[in-house]
Structure formats: structure tokens, C-alpha cells
Design an enzyme around this catalytic site. Structure first.
Site, PDB file in Angstrom:
ATOM      1  CE  LYS A 165      -4.113  -1.939   2.119  1.00  0.00           C
ATOM      2  NZ  LYS A 165      -5.322  -2.268   3.446  1.00  0.00           N
ATOM      3  CD  GLU A 218      -9.181  -9.258  -2.644  1.00  0.00           C
ATOM      4  OE1 GLU A 218      -9.938  -8.969  -2.268  1.00  0.00           O
ATOM      5  OE2 GLU A 218      -8.067  -9.734  -2.507  1.00  0.00           O
ATOM      6  CE1 TYR A 269      -9.128  -3.119   0.367  1.00  0.00           C
ATOM      7  CE2 TYR A 269      -8.506  -1.275  -0.637  1.00  0.00           C
ATOM      8  CZ  TYR A 269      -8.559  -2.313  -0.049  1.00  0.00           C
ATOM      9  OH  TYR A 269      -6.711  -2.543   0.339  1.00  0.00           O
ATOM     10  CG  ASN A 325      -3.658  -2.129   6.656  1.00  0.00           C
ATOM     11  OD1 ASN A 325      -3.404  -1.472   5.540  1.00  0.00           O
ATOM     12  ND2 ASN A 325      -4.765  -2.943   6.972  1.00  0.00           N
ATOM     13  CG  HIS A 382      -5.608  -6.411   0.637  1.00  0.00           C
ATOM     14  ND1 HIS A 382      -6.535  -5.973   0.935  1.00  0.00           N
ATOM     15  CD2 HIS A 382      -5.787  -6.993  -0.807  1.00  0.00           C
ATOM     16  CE1 HIS A 382      -7.859  -7.244   0.332  1.00  0.00           C
ATOM     17  NE2 HIS A 382      -7.875  -7.962  -0.913  1.00  0.00           N
TER      18      HIS A 382
HETATM   19  P1  CMP Z   1      -7.138  -4.577   4.226  1.00  0.00           P
HETATM   20  O1  CMP Z   1      -6.723  -5.681   4.004  1.00  0.00           O
HETATM   21  O2  CMP Z   1      -6.926  -3.978   2.478  1.00  0.00           O
HETATM   22  O3  CMP Z   1      -8.864  -4.281   4.064  1.00  0.00           O
HETATM   23  C1  CMP Z   1      -9.957  -3.363   3.772  1.00  0.00           C
HETATM   24  C2  CMP Z   1      -9.096  -2.386   4.579  1.00  0.00           C
HETATM   25  O4  CMP Z   1      -9.898  -1.349   5.152  1.00  0.00           O
HETATM   26  C3  CMP Z   1      -8.023  -2.445   5.538  1.00  0.00           C
HETATM   27  O5  CMP Z   1      -7.060  -3.561   4.851  1.00  0.00           O
HETATM   28  C4  CMP Z   1      -7.506  -1.917   5.787  1.00  0.00           C
HETATM   29  O6  CMP Z   1      -6.781  -0.839   5.643  1.00  0.00           O
HETATM   30  C5  CMP Z   1      -8.861  -0.920   6.906  1.00  0.00           C
HETATM   31  N1  CMP Z   1      -9.666  -0.626   7.371  1.00  0.00           N
HETATM   32  C6  CMP Z   1      -9.758  -1.813   8.279  1.00  0.00           C
HETATM   33  N2  CMP Z   1     -10.453  -1.057   9.556  1.00  0.00           N
HETATM   34  C7  CMP Z   1     -10.628   0.461   9.151  1.00  0.00           C
HETATM   35  C8  CMP Z   1     -11.094   1.519  10.576  1.00  0.00           C
HETATM   36  N3  CMP Z   1     -11.214   1.481  11.402  1.00  0.00           N
HETATM   37  N4  CMP Z   1     -10.367   2.892   9.650  1.00  0.00           N
HETATM   38  C9  CMP Z   1      -9.619   2.834   8.573  1.00  0.00           C
HETATM   39  N5  CMP Z   1      -9.596   1.886   7.778  1.00  0.00           N
HETATM   40  C10 CMP Z   1      -9.737   0.997   8.240  1.00  0.00           C
END
Ligand code: CMP
Length: 140
Positions: free
Chosen positions: A11, A128, A51, A114, A117
Site C-alpha cells: 500500500k 482480486e 474495495y 497498514n 492487503h
Molecule cells: P485491507 O486488508 O486492505 O482490507 C480493508 C481495509 O480497510 C483494511 O485492510 C484497512 O486498511 C481498512 N480498514 C479497516 N478498518 C478500518 C478502520 N477502522 N479505519 C480505517 N481503515 C480501516
């Protein structure tokens, strides 16, 4: 266990900090093979489509804006039980809950930013992967 493929995205928070190589080393050390990889810049609309399952969530707009903010590296990882193995290597979504040694424990900045993904199941992985790659781009 069967050989699987899973979609991974490095990311914007990680590409910005030049962490692609360090993250790829974690995948390879765990026995996952990177069989396709490209660095792209998503539009907010493309991020929104990817998403779409989260469209009703309060963080959806923030998530799409973030994913379009800098380049991402999209990749296909292959290996035995690749979907679950990648989820172990990534660690929990929230870095505060991620186990020691996982990508998110080491590199993630917050639950939103984070670093990676990964697909959550084999069916999702197929969808995906097809979102980003044609069959010709997958060289196992
Ligand atoms: P990912 O595994 O990419 O799948 C969905 C994404 O939404 C997740 O990782 C996080 O980056 C994001 N996400 C999940 N919960 C939250 C939250 N409470 N606030 C902001 N982003 C979130």
C-alpha cells in the site's frame, strides 16, 4: 496442502517509505513466490471498485483516498496454502494486534495505513487477481 495463488497489495504508506523490498523478503522467506508484480497508481474510482465490499463502512472514503494517494505494488503470491500463509505473514489488520515479526507489526502505521492487503479466501483471491492481472501476466 494445495498450491494456491493470492493477491497482495503493497500500500501507499509502504511504497512511500521504500519498503517494497523488505516486504517482499518477508513473503519469500515464508516460502511464497512472487509470480506477478507491477507498480501502478490507482485512481480513487478504481480503488473504490476494488474495495466495493466495504462501500457501506464509515472508513470507505478514507480508504479509497489513501489507496489513490501514492503508487501501490500489486502482486500475485503463489505457494502451498498461499491465502492463509500470506495472512499469517501480514499479521492482524490493526498493527496494534499484529503478532511480532509480521509485516504489519513491523511496518504498518495504523489500521487504515497498514502497509499490505491480502485476499481473505481462495474465491476472493481469484476475483482480486483478475481485477489487476490478465492470464498472460501470470508466470508460475
Ligand atoms: P485491507 O486488508 O486492505 O482490507 C480493508 C481495509 O480497510 C483494511 O485492510 C484497512 O486498511 C481498512 N480498514 C479497516 N478498518 C478500518 C478502520 N477502522 N479505519 C480505517 N481503515 C480501516
Amino acid at each position: 496442502m494445495a498450491i494456491e495463488r493470492t493477491l497482495s497489495i503493497i500500500k501507499p504508506d509502504a511504497t512511500r517509505r521504500n519498503l517494497t523490498g523488505k516486504i517482499n523478503a518477508k513473503f519469500e522467506d515464508a516460502g511464497l513466490r512472487i509470480v506477478a508484480q507491477k507498480r501502478i497508481r490507482l485512481t480513487k474510482e478504481q480503488a473504490g471498485k476494488f474495495y466495493a465490499v466495504h462501500a457501506a463502512r464509515p472508513f470507505y472514503d478514507e480508504l479509497c483516498t489513501f489507496m489513490a494517494s501514492e503508487p501501490v505494488v500489486v502482486q500475485v503470491l503463489e505457494g502451498e496454502g498461499a491465502v492463509q500463509k500470506n495472512r499469517q505473514v501480514m499479521g492482524a489488520t490493526n498493527p496494534a494486534d499484529a503478532a511480532e515479526g509480521t509485516i504489519r507489526a513491523e511496518f504498518a502505521e495504523s489500521v487504515g495505513e497498514n502497509s499490505v492487503h491480502g485476499s481473505d479466501a481462495p474465491d476472493t483471491a481469484k476475483e482480486e487477481i483478475a481485477f489487476f492481472f490478465s492470464g498472460l501476466e501470470l508466470v508460475g
